[in-house]
Design an enzyme around this catalytic site. Sequence first.
Site, PDB file in Angstrom:
ATOM      1  N   HIS A 123      -1.505   7.075   7.651  1.00  0.00           N
ATOM      2  CA  HIS A 123      -0.541   7.983   7.005  1.00  0.00           C
ATOM      3  C   HIS A 123      -1.184   9.344   6.702  1.00  0.00           C
ATOM      4  O   HIS A 123      -0.517  10.373   6.745  1.00  0.00           O
ATOM      5  CB  HIS A 123      -0.043   7.400   5.677  1.00  0.00           C
ATOM      6  CG  HIS A 123       1.126   6.461   5.815  1.00  0.00           C
ATOM      7  ND1 HIS A 123       2.341   6.853   6.311  1.00  0.00           N
ATOM      8  CD2 HIS A 123       1.267   5.150   5.480  1.00  0.00           C
ATOM      9  CE1 HIS A 123       3.182   5.819   6.296  1.00  0.00           C
ATOM     10  NE2 HIS A 123       2.557   4.775   5.809  1.00  0.00           N
ATOM     11  N   CYS A 165       6.740  -0.818   6.393  1.00  0.00           N
ATOM     12  CA  CYS A 165       6.296   0.409   5.728  1.00  0.00           C
ATOM     13  C   CYS A 165       7.379   0.866   4.767  1.00  0.00           C
ATOM     14  O   CYS A 165       8.565   0.819   5.099  1.00  0.00           O
ATOM     15  CB  CYS A 165       6.041   1.484   6.781  1.00  0.00           C
ATOM     16  SG  CYS A 165       5.553   3.065   6.098  1.00  0.00           S
ATOM     17  N   LEU A 166       6.965   1.315   3.593  1.00  0.00           N
ATOM     18  CA  LEU A 166       7.947   1.767   2.598  1.00  0.00           C
ATOM     19  C   LEU A 166       8.703   3.003   3.088  1.00  0.00           C
ATOM     20  O   LEU A 166       9.774   3.316   2.586  1.00  0.00           O
ATOM     21  CB  LEU A 166       7.257   2.064   1.263  1.00  0.00           C
ATOM     22  CG  LEU A 166       6.636   0.845   0.547  1.00  0.00           C
ATOM     23  CD1 LEU A 166       5.870   1.284  -0.687  1.00  0.00           C
ATOM     24  CD2 LEU A 166       7.707  -0.172   0.183  1.00  0.00           C
ATOM     25  N   GLY A 220       0.844  -1.188   0.000  1.00  0.00           N
ATOM     26  CA  GLY A 220       0.000   0.000   0.000  1.00  0.00           C
ATOM     27  C   GLY A 220       0.877   1.234   0.000  1.00  0.00           C
ATOM     28  O   GLY A 220       2.078   1.154   0.287  1.00  0.00           O
ATOM     29  N   HIS A 224      -3.453   0.962   8.036  1.00  0.00           N
ATOM     30  CA  HIS A 224      -2.078   1.491   7.988  1.00  0.00           C
ATOM     31  C   HIS A 224      -2.011   2.715   7.062  1.00  0.00           C
ATOM     32  O   HIS A 224      -1.432   3.750   7.418  1.00  0.00           O
ATOM     33  CB  HIS A 224      -1.153   0.367   7.511  1.00  0.00           C
ATOM     34  CG  HIS A 224       0.285   0.759   7.327  1.00  0.00           C
ATOM     35  ND1 HIS A 224       1.314   0.149   8.016  1.00  0.00           N
ATOM     36  CD2 HIS A 224       0.881   1.688   6.524  1.00  0.00           C
ATOM     37  CE1 HIS A 224       2.462   0.701   7.645  1.00  0.00           C
ATOM     38  NE2 HIS A 224       2.228   1.626   6.741  1.00  0.00           N
ATOM     39  N   GLU A 225      -2.607   2.590   5.874  1.00  0.00           N
ATOM     40  CA  GLU A 225      -2.516   3.690   4.897  1.00  0.00           C
ATOM     41  C   GLU A 225      -3.349   4.900   5.329  1.00  0.00           C
ATOM     42  O   GLU A 225      -2.932   6.043   5.148  1.00  0.00           O
ATOM     43  CB  GLU A 225      -2.953   3.213   3.504  1.00  0.00           C
ATOM     44  CG  GLU A 225      -2.121   2.069   2.918  1.00  0.00           C
ATOM     45  CD  GLU A 225      -0.620   2.278   2.994  1.00  0.00           C
ATOM     46  OE1 GLU A 225      -0.148   3.418   2.910  1.00  0.00           O
ATOM     47  OE2 GLU A 225       0.101   1.269   3.167  1.00  0.00           O
ATOM     48  N   GLN A 258       3.307  10.031   1.548  1.00  0.00           N
ATOM     49  CA  GLN A 258       4.616   9.353   1.491  1.00  0.00           C
ATOM     50  C   GLN A 258       5.428   9.783   0.274  1.00  0.00           C
ATOM     51  O   GLN A 258       6.634   9.567   0.222  1.00  0.00           O
ATOM     52  CB  GLN A 258       4.426   7.828   1.446  1.00  0.00           C
ATOM     53  CG  GLN A 258       3.948   7.226   2.765  1.00  0.00           C
ATOM     54  CD  GLN A 258       3.761   5.717   2.641  1.00  0.00           C
ATOM     55  OE1 GLN A 258       2.737   5.247   2.188  1.00  0.00           O
ATOM     56  NE2 GLN A 258       4.767   4.964   3.026  1.00  0.00           N
TER      57      GLN A 258
END
Length: 173
Positions: A141, A95-96, A46, A137-138, A51
């Site tokens: 953000h 996480c990226l 995701g 999670h997204e 981000q």
Amino acid sequence: MAILPILKYPDPRLRQISKPVTAFDEELAALALDLRETMINAPGSGLAAPQVDQPLRIIVVDDTGEDEAYGEKVLTLINPKIVAAEGEQIYKEGCLSVVELQSDVRRSAEVTVEAQDVSGQKFVVTASGRKAVILQHEIDHLDGVLFLDRISRLKKEMYRKKLLKTQKMAKNT
Ligand SMILES: [Zn+2]
């Protein structure tokens, strides 16, 4: 389409509160495609617009089924909002934007999310398991929250120290 650079913790821009999308135009459609391409290229499960330094309420979520190839199905959610949540699950997250860390996080087992597509059409997604984790999670953000904020203080501190050490070593070489 373009692959966009992904901000890495502790970049303060990851802490911004993203703004709701109000213009469902070509620019939005292009950004949604870029997010999708950037996530697939990473590869990740995701990605949220903040981000890639675009503080807007847009997320993309991998929706690959069991017999499908990764990247075939990606959900794009504009202005997503959790309207119902039930139960509890613990899932190992990464996480990226948070390099080299995976940790168990406690979240809702099932969520219902209201969102809009790139044309502004409203829709509802109900998900459990991994997909419910990615959605939560997204959406975090978009409010400047990282999964790091949901793990123990000790684990977070250990990670920060390790990260500082790596950064110092990188400077010395
Ligand atoms: Zn993330």
